[in-house]
Design a protein around this motif. Structure first.
Motif, PDB file in Angstrom:
ATOM      1  N   GLN A 193       0.820  -1.204   0.000  1.00 21.71           N
ATOM      2  CA  GLN A 193       0.000   0.000   0.000  1.00 21.71           C
ATOM      3  C   GLN A 193       0.856   1.256   0.000  1.00 21.71           C
ATOM      4  OE1 GLN A 193      -3.254  -0.008  -0.443  1.00 21.71           O
ATOM      5  NE2 GLN A 193      -3.279   2.227  -0.456  1.00 21.71           N
ATOM      6  N   ARG A 194       1.976   1.222   0.731  1.00 19.98           N
ATOM      7  CA  ARG A 194       2.875   2.383   0.749  1.00 19.98           C
ATOM      8  C   ARG A 194       3.480   2.632  -0.630  1.00 19.98           C
ATOM      9  NH1 ARG A 194       4.281   0.559   6.071  1.00 19.98           N
ATOM     10  NH2 ARG A 194       6.059  -0.637   5.253  1.00 19.98           N
ATOM     11  N   VAL A 195       3.826   1.551  -1.337  1.00 20.90           N
ATOM     12  CA  VAL A 195       4.368   1.691  -2.691  1.00 20.90           C
ATOM     13  C   VAL A 195       3.312   2.267  -3.620  1.00 20.90           C
ATOM     14  CG1 VAL A 195       5.176   0.402  -4.706  1.00 20.90           C
ATOM     15  CG2 VAL A 195       6.105  -0.118  -2.444  1.00 20.90           C
ATOM     16  N   VAL A 196       2.084   1.762  -3.514  1.00 26.36           N
ATOM     17  CA  VAL A 196       0.986   2.263  -4.356  1.00 26.36           C
ATOM     18  C   VAL A 196       0.760   3.753  -4.112  1.00 26.36           C
ATOM     19  CG1 VAL A 196      -1.508   2.126  -4.728  1.00 26.36           C
ATOM     20  CG2 VAL A 196      -0.153   0.019  -4.529  1.00 26.36           C
ATOM     21  N   LYS A 197       0.798   4.151  -2.864  1.00 25.62           N
ATOM     22  CA  LYS A 197       0.604   5.561  -2.513  1.00 25.62           C
ATOM     23  C   LYS A 197       1.756   6.411  -3.023  1.00 25.62           C
ATOM     24  CE  LYS A 197      -0.504   8.513   1.450  1.00 25.62           C
ATOM     25  NZ  LYS A 197      -0.727   8.547   2.919  1.00 25.62           N
ATOM     26  N   PHE A 198       2.989   5.874  -2.941  1.00 27.81           N
ATOM     27  CA  PHE A 198       4.169   6.600  -3.413  1.00 27.81           C
ATOM     28  C   PHE A 198       4.097   6.849  -4.924  1.00 27.81           C
ATOM     29  CE2 PHE A 198       8.438   6.261  -5.332  1.00 27.81           C
ATOM     30  CZ  PHE A 198       9.037   7.396  -4.772  1.00 27.81           C
ATOM     31  N   ILE A 199       3.616   5.854  -5.668  1.00 28.40           N
ATOM     32  CA  ILE A 199       3.507   5.993  -7.122  1.00 28.40           C
ATOM     33  C   ILE A 199       2.400   6.968  -7.495  1.00 28.40           C
ATOM     34  CG2 ILE A 199       3.002   4.749  -9.273  1.00 28.40           C
ATOM     35  CD1 ILE A 199       5.785   4.237  -8.109  1.00 28.40           C
ATOM     36  N   GLY A 200       1.408   7.080  -6.645  1.00 28.63           N
ATOM     37  CA  GLY A 200       0.309   7.995  -6.934  1.00 28.63           C
ATOM     38  C   GLY A 200      -0.933   7.316  -7.467  1.00 28.63           C
ATOM     39  N   TYR A 201      -0.942   5.980  -7.444  1.00 35.97           N
ATOM     40  CA  TYR A 201      -2.127   5.265  -7.901  1.00 35.97           C
ATOM     41  C   TYR A 201      -3.121   5.148  -6.743  1.00 35.97           C
ATOM     42  CZ  TYR A 201      -5.062   1.307  -9.275  1.00 35.97           C
ATOM     43  OH  TYR A 201      -6.131   0.484  -9.552  1.00 35.97           O
ATOM     44  N   GLU A 202      -4.379   5.451  -7.017  1.00 34.73           N
ATOM     45  CA  GLU A 202      -5.414   5.379  -5.991  1.00 34.73           C
ATOM     46  C   GLU A 202      -6.120   4.030  -6.069  1.00 34.73           C
ATOM     47  OE1 GLU A 202      -9.253   7.965  -4.313  1.00 34.73           O
ATOM     48  OE2 GLU A 202      -8.182   8.583  -6.132  1.00 34.73           O
ATOM     49  N   ASP A 203      -5.879   3.198  -5.077  1.00 36.15           N
ATOM     50  CA  ASP A 203      -6.462   1.854  -5.045  1.00 36.15           C
ATOM     51  C   ASP A 203      -7.778   1.914  -4.273  1.00 36.15           C
ATOM     52  OD1 ASP A 203      -6.885  -0.805  -5.310  1.00 36.15           O
ATOM     53  OD2 ASP A 203      -5.262  -1.456  -3.980  1.00 36.15           O
ATOM     54  N   LYS A 204      -8.891   2.044  -4.992  1.00 32.62           N
ATOM     55  CA  LYS A 204     -10.198   2.202  -4.369  1.00 32.62           C
ATOM     56  C   LYS A 204     -10.856   0.860  -4.021  1.00 32.62           C
ATOM     57  CE  LYS A 204     -11.161   6.534  -6.820  1.00 32.62           C
ATOM     58  NZ  LYS A 204     -12.100   7.251  -7.735  1.00 32.62           N
ATOM     59  N   ALA A 205     -10.361  -0.206  -4.595  1.00 35.56           N
ATOM     60  CA  ALA A 205     -10.988  -1.512  -4.394  1.00 35.56           C
ATOM     61  C   ALA A 205     -10.808  -2.004  -2.961  1.00 35.56           C
ATOM     62  CB  ALA A 205     -10.404  -2.526  -5.372  1.00 35.56           C
ATOM     63  N   ARG A 206     -11.752  -2.761  -2.485  1.00 33.52           N
ATOM     64  CA  ARG A 206     -11.679  -3.364  -1.158  1.00 33.52           C
ATOM     65  C   ARG A 206     -11.562  -4.888  -1.242  1.00 33.52           C
ATOM     66  NH1 ARG A 206     -16.206  -0.163   2.550  1.00 33.52           N
ATOM     67  NH2 ARG A 206     -15.290   1.937   2.372  1.00 33.52           N
ATOM     68  N   LYS A 207     -12.261  -5.479  -2.205  1.00 26.12           N
ATOM     69  CA  LYS A 207     -12.263  -6.937  -2.315  1.00 26.12           C
ATOM     70  C   LYS A 207     -11.128  -7.462  -3.186  1.00 26.12           C
ATOM     71  CE  LYS A 207     -17.233  -7.593  -1.552  1.00 26.12           C
ATOM     72  NZ  LYS A 207     -18.482  -8.185  -2.072  1.00 26.12           N
ATOM     73  N   PHE A 208     -10.604  -6.607  -4.089  1.00 22.68           N
ATOM     74  CA  PHE A 208      -9.514  -7.044  -4.972  1.00 22.68           C
ATOM     75  C   PHE A 208      -8.520  -5.901  -5.103  1.00 22.68           C
ATOM     76  CE2 PHE A 208      -7.629  -8.452  -9.070  1.00 22.68           C
ATOM     77  CZ  PHE A 208      -7.234  -9.721  -8.653  1.00 22.68           C
ATOM     78  N   THR A 209      -7.598  -5.838  -4.165  1.00 22.44           N
ATOM     79  CA  THR A 209      -6.632  -4.753  -4.107  1.00 22.44           C
ATOM     80  C   THR A 209      -5.393  -5.074  -4.933  1.00 22.44           C
ATOM     81  OG1 THR A 209      -5.511  -5.666  -2.170  1.00 22.44           O
ATOM     82  CG2 THR A 209      -7.420  -4.243  -1.770  1.00 22.44           C
ATOM     83  N   VAL A 210      -4.444  -4.138  -4.945  1.00 22.71           N
ATOM     84  CA  VAL A 210      -3.177  -4.357  -5.645  1.00 22.71           C
ATOM     85  C   VAL A 210      -2.439  -5.549  -5.032  1.00 22.71           C
ATOM     86  CG1 VAL A 210      -0.911  -3.359  -6.153  1.00 22.71           C
ATOM     87  CG2 VAL A 210      -2.967  -1.947  -6.353  1.00 22.71           C
TER      88      VAL A 210
END
Length: 291
Positions: free
Chosen positions: A16-33
């Motif tokens: 999640q920290r990597v996703v946030k650093f890249i700037g991608y917004e992961d809105k999913a709850r059931k199927f995340t990055v």
């Protein structure tokens, strides 16, 4: 197995920290990055040929079940930079600590003691030898990070052996030298399913040895891998134990006894060699104390 290894290498919080650093917004709850990463890791292992086949076989592999269209959509929308950054993070974690964690069934706990002596007049309540007084520190050191897990202080005259029972932890493999190798204690550890790798005294008799089948490895330092009872008729272990013999880096023959049966003899030798970490720990601490 793959998902548990991945969990030990990359946690959902780190992803999640990597996703946030890249700037991608992961809105999913059931199927995340993180779930997508689990699918990507499992797909080549199981040789899944499509998104549809991946979701069909997800449940038996312990993965969250989603519709194949959701899988393909998620795979398309997650930026390549996220995968690249996660790969770099994973490579950075593939160090000696990580390799040891994946190789050994449990973390190693190194147990030994060090004695600090002073003149008898300084510690009259702690007589040691002659005109010296002393206290002893019994240390259980985690091999993974070199940090003490537990330290017990006793008089310098206290024997090391019984302290291993105080410092024992069932979640770890105990690695100890000859002072802790009492036969009754070895039987007790095995009965309690306390994993251990302990060096045997040179005079311990090996009764009714039976060679274990092993695949010979080139440049191996292992001499012999057997199961046997330990000791003479007057004092003999109740149970059979595995004994591994190998050469150390100075060409001396080392014999260690262990309850571990599902790892190679080379791994057993490597576990005992890791015991030198606690010797280095004591040397550094003694240098600091004396300095």
């Amino acid at each position: 197995m793959i998902t548990s290894i991945l969990q030990s290498m990359l946690t959902p919080e780190e992803v999640q920290r990597v996703v946030k650093f890249i700037g991608y917004e992961d809105k999913a709850r059931k199927f995340t990055v993180y779930h997508l990463l689990q699918y990507w890791c499992m797909a080549p292992l199981e040789q899944w040929g499509s998104y549809r086949s991946s979701v069909d076989y997800a449940a038996p592999c312990g993965l969250p079940v989603v519709h194949y269209s959701r899988f393909s959509t998620k795979a398309a929308e997650v930026p390549f930079s996220v995968s690249k950054e996660l790969f770099h993070l994973l490579v950075c974690k593939c160090n000696r600590e990580a390799r040891r964690k994946l190789t050994f069934p449990k973390e190693l706990l190194l147990i030994d003691s060090t004695t600090m002596t002073v003149g008898k007049t300084h510690l009259p309540w702690a007589p040691y030898h002659g005109e010296r007084a002393g206290i002893k520190l019994h240390v259980a050191l985690r091999a993974e990070n070199g940090h003490p897990l537990q330290v017990v202080e006793t008089l310098g005259s206290k024997h090391d052996g019984p302290m291993s029972e105080v410092l024992a932890q069932s979640d770890y493999i105990l690695v100890m030298n000859r002072a802790y190798g009492k036969l009754e204690r070895l039987d007790d550890f095995k009965t309690r399913e306390q994993s251990f790798v302990i060096r045997l005294r040179d005079n311990v008799h090996l009764e009714k040895p039976h060679a274990l089948r092993r695949l010979a490895k080139p440049d191996s330092s292992v001499i012999r891998d057997i199961t046997c009872q330990l000791g003479t008729p007057q004092c003999r272990s109740r149970q059979r134990h595995r004994v591994v013999m190998f050469w150390d880096f100075e060409g001396r023959e080392i014999r260690v006894v262990t309850d571990l049966m599902q790892v190679s003899a080379e791994q057993i030798a490597q576990m005992y060699k890791a015991r030198w970490q606690i010797e280095v720990f004591f040397f550094c601490k003694n240098y600091q104390w004396n300095g």
